[in-house]
Design a protein around this motif. Structure first.
Motif, short mmCIF file in Angstrom:
data_model
loop_
_atom_site.label_atom_id
_atom_site.label_comp_id
_atom_site.label_asym_id
_atom_site.label_seq_id
_atom_site.Cartn_x
_atom_site.Cartn_y
_atom_site.Cartn_z
N GLU A 1 5.56 24.18 15.54
CA GLU A 1 6.31 25.41 15.75
C GLU A 1 6.53 26.63 16.86
N ARG A 2 7.51 27.34 17.04
CA ARG A 2 7.13 27.79 18.30
C ARG A 2 6.95 28.72 18.17
N ARG B 1 4.52 21.02 11.50
CA ARG B 1 4.46 22.61 11.65
C ARG B 1 3.73 22.92 12.80
N ARG C 1 2.50 29.30 14.63
CA ARG C 1 1.80 28.10 14.41
C ARG C 1 -0.32 28.30 14.45
#
Length: 85
Positions: free
Chosen positions: A33-34, A30, A39
């Motif tokens: 993550e965008r 993860r 994040r």
């Protein structure tokens, strides 16, 4: 991520079994993550895992727990470096 963080902090006895074998790989995946807020939560959760691992290894002398953290370093460096740019 916040729930996992709470489990990591409150149940250090799970470090050598459940947390490093099943939870840590999911956390490390993860890192890419965008959404930045998510994040940051993932990074904070991994930080809690690393701190708890350090505490347990110092307090109990369990070198095996620390070996999990050392093995994770190469895996986490690439995503961390890309986010620090």
């Amino acid at each position: 991520a916040k729930t996992l963080s709470a489990v990591i902090v409150t149940h250090p006895e799970l470090l050598n079994t459940t947390l490093w074998n099943t939870v840590a790989p999911v956390i490390m995946k993860r890192f890419s993550e965008r959404e930045e807020g998510v994040r940051l939560d993932v990074f904070a959760t991994f930080n809690d895992l690393a701190r708890q691992t350090s505490s347990v290894s110092k307090g109990t002398g369990q070198a095996a727990v620390l070996a999990h953290l050392r093995a994770a370093v190469p895996v986490i460096l690439k995503p961390l470096c890309s986010h620090l740019k």
